[in-house]
Scaffold this motif. Structure first.
Motif, mmCIF file in Angstrom:
data_model
loop_
_atom_site.group_PDB
_atom_site.id
_atom_site.type_symbol
_atom_site.label_atom_id
_atom_site.label_comp_id
_atom_site.label_asym_id
_atom_site.label_seq_id
_atom_site.Cartn_x
_atom_site.Cartn_y
_atom_site.Cartn_z
ATOM 1 N N GLN A 74 5.177 -43.895 16.481
ATOM 2 C CA GLN A 74 6.607 -43.583 16.358
ATOM 3 C C GLN A 74 7.436 -44.558 17.198
ATOM 4 O O GLN A 74 8.487 -45.026 16.772
ATOM 5 N N ALA A 120 -7.754 -34.539 13.405
ATOM 6 C CA ALA A 120 -6.402 -33.987 13.537
ATOM 7 C C ALA A 120 -5.959 -34.161 14.989
ATOM 8 O O ALA A 120 -6.163 -33.286 15.820
ATOM 9 N N GLY A 121 -5.410 -35.346 15.285
ATOM 10 C CA GLY A 121 -5.047 -35.642 16.664
ATOM 11 C C GLY A 121 -6.286 -35.876 17.506
ATOM 12 O O GLY A 121 -6.308 -35.555 18.690
ATOM 13 N N ILE A 136 -5.079 -38.183 9.911
ATOM 14 C CA ILE A 136 -3.622 -38.232 9.696
ATOM 15 C C ILE A 136 -3.021 -39.094 10.785
ATOM 16 O O ILE A 136 -3.391 -38.989 11.960
ATOM 17 N N HIS A 137 -2.109 -39.977 10.357
ATOM 18 C CA HIS A 137 -1.505 -40.938 11.284
ATOM 19 C C HIS A 137 0.012 -40.896 11.125
ATOM 20 O O HIS A 137 0.512 -40.875 10.000
ATOM 21 N N MET A 162 -8.231 -38.326 19.473
ATOM 22 C CA MET A 162 -7.722 -39.570 20.044
ATOM 23 C C MET A 162 -8.821 -40.558 20.442
ATOM 24 O O MET A 162 -8.625 -41.385 21.322
ATOM 25 N N GLY A 181 -3.247 -29.654 18.619
ATOM 26 C CA GLY A 181 -3.878 -29.032 17.451
ATOM 27 C C GLY A 181 -2.927 -28.446 16.434
ATOM 28 O O GLY A 181 -3.315 -27.574 15.651
ATOM 29 N N SER A 182 -1.674 -28.946 16.396
ATOM 30 C CA SER A 182 -0.737 -28.349 15.434
ATOM 31 C C SER A 182 -1.126 -28.669 13.991
ATOM 32 O O SER A 182 -0.877 -27.864 13.084
ATOM 33 N N ASN A 183 -1.733 -29.810 13.757
ATOM 34 C CA ASN A 183 -2.183 -30.106 12.383
ATOM 35 C C ASN A 183 -3.349 -29.204 11.991
ATOM 36 O O ASN A 183 -3.424 -28.757 10.848
ATOM 37 N N LEU A 198 6.310 -34.925 12.291
ATOM 38 C CA LEU A 198 5.301 -33.861 12.433
ATOM 39 C C LEU A 198 5.501 -32.757 11.395
ATOM 40 O O LEU A 198 4.533 -32.208 10.853
ATOM 41 N N GLY A 223 -6.199 -32.380 21.392
ATOM 42 C CA GLY A 223 -5.069 -31.836 22.155
ATOM 43 C C GLY A 223 -4.432 -30.608 21.558
ATOM 44 O O GLY A 223 -5.091 -29.604 21.284
#
Ligand code: GRF
Length: 187
Positions: free
Chosen positions: A114, A79-80, A100-101, A82, A12-14, A163, A10
């Motif tokens: 969350q 990285a995200g 990463i979780h 899914m 992709g910020s990581n 995040l 998705g």
């Protein structure tokens, strides 16, 4: 050992945080390829803008393995991403897959971490970088960062606080894993 293969689904910020850390000289690594299982993933556009190799592939272990090998990937970074990877994939990159979780594992594995933390009334949450094994969010932990859960938090406010830590933690954890691997290679 420094060639990364990044798997996204998705935003992709990581992935962007990892690429920024490399560009800033904070992480000694190279992004060999960014692979998405979704053609419309915004993270793919970020990767193309940076001139990186990209691929869109369905989640089939052998296709993913072949693409990562073609790019001589040393370390796979989810990285995200899914989707759950199969045994064949995990075995092919044994001990060389990170995820990463957004929780302090082993608390709140799986989807909506969350929201799970808020519903449980947790006072602390955070994020975890861990090695991937055959289980769900269950492999050995590399590094964690915690954040407070505030009384008026919503899923959005807590997710944003976590995040921010993810973006700091993931490049640091990758650096540590690569450094340990090269020490082993030299020994
Ligand atoms: C992050 O919260 C990550 O921990 C989880 O999925 C989200 C991906 O965000 N696995 P992004 O695509 O990296 O922006």
């Amino acid at each position: 050992m420094r060639r990364l293969g990044i798997l996204i689904s998705g935003r992709g910020s990581n992935f962007v945080a990892i690429a920024d850390a490399i560009d800033a000289g904070r992480l000694d690594a190279e992004i060999a390829v960014v692979i998405s299982n979704k053609a419309g993933a915004p993270g793919l556009d970020r990767a193309r803008e940076r001139g990186l190799n990209t691929a869109v592939l369905p989640v089939h272990d052998h296709l993913l393995i072949a693409e990562l090998r073609r790019h001589q990937v040393d370390l796979v970074c989810l990285a995200g991403f899914m989707r759950i990877l199969g045994h064949e994939f995990v075995a092919a990159f044994q001990g060389r897959i990170l995820n990463i979780h957004p929780s302090l594992l082993p608390a709140f594995p799986g989807l909506h971490a969350q929201q799970q933390a808020l519903r449980a009334g947790a006072k602390q949450s955070g994020c975890t970088v861990h090695f991937v094994d055959d289980g769900l969010d269950s492999g050995p932990i590399v590094k964690q960062a915690s954040v407070p859960v505030l009384a008026d938090d919503t899923v959005d406010t807590l997710s944003a606080r976590i995040l921010e830590q993810e973006h700091r933690l993931y490049p640091e954890a990758i650096g540590e894993v690569l450094a340990t691997a090269s020490q082993r290679q030299r020994a």
